[in-house]
Motif scaffolding. Sequence first.
Motif, mmCIF file in Angstrom:
data_model
loop_
_atom_site.group_PDB
_atom_site.id
_atom_site.type_symbol
_atom_site.label_atom_id
_atom_site.label_comp_id
_atom_site.label_asym_id
_atom_site.label_seq_id
_atom_site.Cartn_x
_atom_site.Cartn_y
_atom_site.Cartn_z
ATOM 1 N N PHE A 126 -6.392 0.687 3.927
ATOM 2 C CA PHE A 126 -6.202 1.779 2.971
ATOM 3 C C PHE A 126 -7.062 1.595 1.720
ATOM 4 O O PHE A 126 -7.226 2.541 0.944
ATOM 5 C CB PHE A 126 -4.739 1.847 2.503
ATOM 6 C CG PHE A 126 -3.727 2.079 3.589
ATOM 7 C CD1 PHE A 126 -4.046 2.770 4.750
ATOM 8 C CD2 PHE A 126 -2.425 1.606 3.442
ATOM 9 C CE1 PHE A 126 -3.099 2.976 5.741
ATOM 10 C CE2 PHE A 126 -1.470 1.808 4.419
ATOM 11 C CZ PHE A 126 -1.806 2.490 5.586
ATOM 12 N N GLY A 127 -7.562 0.397 1.495
ATOM 13 C CA GLY A 127 -8.168 -0.011 0.223
ATOM 14 C C GLY A 127 -9.009 1.011 -0.517
ATOM 15 O O GLY A 127 -8.773 1.264 -1.707
ATOM 16 N N PRO A 128 -9.997 1.650 0.129
ATOM 17 C CA PRO A 128 -10.863 2.582 -0.606
ATOM 18 C C PRO A 128 -10.219 3.942 -0.883
ATOM 19 O O PRO A 128 -10.738 4.717 -1.693
ATOM 20 C CB PRO A 128 -12.070 2.757 0.335
ATOM 21 C CG PRO A 128 -11.930 1.692 1.386
ATOM 22 C CD PRO A 128 -10.471 1.425 1.493
ATOM 23 N N ARG A 129 -9.133 4.253 -0.194
ATOM 24 C CA ARG A 129 -8.524 5.575 -0.332
ATOM 25 C C ARG A 129 -7.739 5.679 -1.627
ATOM 26 O O ARG A 129 -7.164 4.701 -2.112
ATOM 27 C CB ARG A 129 -7.614 5.861 0.866
ATOM 28 C CG ARG A 129 -8.356 5.909 2.179
ATOM 29 C CD ARG A 129 -7.432 5.795 3.374
ATOM 30 N NE ARG A 129 -6.493 6.903 3.469
ATOM 31 C CZ ARG A 129 -5.573 6.995 4.415
ATOM 32 N NH1 ARG A 129 -5.460 6.035 5.331
ATOM 33 N NH2 ARG A 129 -4.756 8.039 4.450
ATOM 34 N N ARG A 130 -7.693 6.881 -2.178
ATOM 35 C CA ARG A 130 -6.870 7.092 -3.361
ATOM 36 C C ARG A 130 -5.398 7.096 -2.953
ATOM 37 O O ARG A 130 -5.046 7.530 -1.866
ATOM 38 C CB ARG A 130 -7.238 8.414 -4.044
ATOM 39 C CG ARG A 130 -8.587 8.383 -4.741
ATOM 40 C CD ARG A 130 -8.796 9.603 -5.620
ATOM 41 N NE ARG A 130 -8.825 10.837 -4.835
ATOM 42 C CZ ARG A 130 -8.764 12.058 -5.350
ATOM 43 N NH1 ARG A 130 -8.657 12.223 -6.660
ATOM 44 N NH2 ARG A 130 -8.802 13.123 -4.570
ATOM 45 N N GLN A 138 3.423 4.968 3.654
ATOM 46 C CA GLN A 138 2.257 4.130 3.370
ATOM 47 C C GLN A 138 2.250 3.694 1.912
ATOM 48 O O GLN A 138 1.907 2.550 1.591
ATOM 49 C CB GLN A 138 0.978 4.894 3.715
ATOM 50 C CG GLN A 138 0.768 5.107 5.204
ATOM 51 C CD GLN A 138 -0.365 6.072 5.508
ATOM 52 O OE1 GLN A 138 -0.726 6.920 4.685
ATOM 53 N NE2 GLN A 138 -0.931 5.953 6.698
ATOM 54 N N GLN A 139 2.643 4.600 1.022
ATOM 55 C CA GLN A 139 2.716 4.249 -0.395
ATOM 56 C C GLN A 139 3.765 3.173 -0.639
ATOM 57 O O GLN A 139 3.581 2.281 -1.470
ATOM 58 C CB GLN A 139 3.025 5.487 -1.236
ATOM 59 C CG GLN A 139 1.867 6.458 -1.348
ATOM 60 C CD GLN A 139 2.166 7.621 -2.281
ATOM 61 O OE1 GLN A 139 3.066 7.550 -3.108
ATOM 62 N NE2 GLN A 139 1.405 8.690 -2.142
ATOM 63 N N LYS A 140 4.887 3.226 0.093
ATOM 64 C CA LYS A 140 5.909 2.187 -0.029
ATOM 65 C C LYS A 140 5.326 0.829 0.352
ATOM 66 O O LYS A 140 5.590 -0.190 -0.304
ATOM 67 C CB LYS A 140 7.103 2.508 0.871
ATOM 68 C CG LYS A 140 7.986 3.637 0.397
ATOM 69 C CD LYS A 140 9.138 3.127 -0.460
ATOM 70 C CE LYS A 140 10.147 4.220 -0.728
ATOM 71 N NZ LYS A 140 11.290 3.773 -1.534
ATOM 72 N N LEU A 141 4.547 0.807 1.426
ATOM 73 C CA LEU A 141 3.939 -0.428 1.890
ATOM 74 C C LEU A 141 2.980 -0.979 0.834
ATOM 75 O O LEU A 141 2.963 -2.184 0.555
ATOM 76 C CB LEU A 141 3.210 -0.170 3.209
ATOM 77 C CG LEU A 141 2.931 -1.336 4.149
ATOM 78 C CD1 LEU A 141 4.200 -2.110 4.465
ATOM 79 C CD2 LEU A 141 2.275 -0.828 5.417
ATOM 80 N N LEU A 168 7.558 3.169 10.097
ATOM 81 C CA LEU A 168 7.112 2.462 8.902
ATOM 82 C C LEU A 168 8.224 1.615 8.309
ATOM 83 O O LEU A 168 7.967 0.559 7.731
ATOM 84 C CB LEU A 168 6.572 3.455 7.862
ATOM 85 C CG LEU A 168 5.070 3.754 7.984
ATOM 86 C CD1 LEU A 168 4.670 4.893 7.067
ATOM 87 C CD2 LEU A 168 4.239 2.521 7.673
ATOM 88 N N SER A 169 9.477 2.059 8.454
ATOM 89 C CA SER A 169 10.602 1.228 8.014
ATOM 90 C C SER A 169 10.606 -0.091 8.775
ATOM 91 O O SER A 169 10.814 -1.167 8.194
ATOM 92 C CB SER A 169 11.932 1.956 8.228
ATOM 93 O OG SER A 169 12.057 3.060 7.356
#
Length: 213
Positions: A126-130, A138-141, A168-169
Amino acid sequence: MLEINNLHVSLGTTQILRGVSLSVPKGAIVGLIGRNGAGKTTTLRAIMGLVKAREGTLSLEGTDLTRTPAHGRTRLGIGYAPEDRRLIPDLSVEENLCVPAWAMGVKDVQPRLEHVYRIIPEAREFGPRRALQLSGGQQKLVAVGRALMSGTRLLMLDEPFEGVAPALSKRIAEVIGQLRGEGLSVILSGADLQHAGAVLDQVYRIDRGQMLN
């Protein structure tokens, strides 16, 4: 590792916590379970120094946290991921991960980042993505990874499974389970921690600001 005894917290004229006591041993994963409004978030915020203890003691391996400001608690190795994630939408995922380390002025930002990427390889992807381009799960992760950047001794995750898809949980629970071998103490809060049941060493239950066990 963490000891809380007879903690009382009021917000304005309303008393929220009434004599909360709990212990988190080094390397243990502890659950704090209660319905909405039970006092879970206030307990975590009190540990982090975001709300003031009116009475009681909080200590981290002998250090009196009540005498330590919030930024000082971060420097002691406490990481906190709030329920609403609070990622900065227009920053990249990698920048969001690095914010705590930058704020502390630490010199080992890259090794810390690589440590997070080892535990959560998705974060590297995910690194380069805003941050705003990620799903809620994904934001929780990523929020867990950001908390790990400063949480070298104690990691606190508030409602990590709330509003997250089952797949994701499960992944978040796997990440938490990996931390057992890191010597890191972890507190998870939630109304229902069934996804983390297999990794919890101990469970505390709270209701109306008081411990039930």
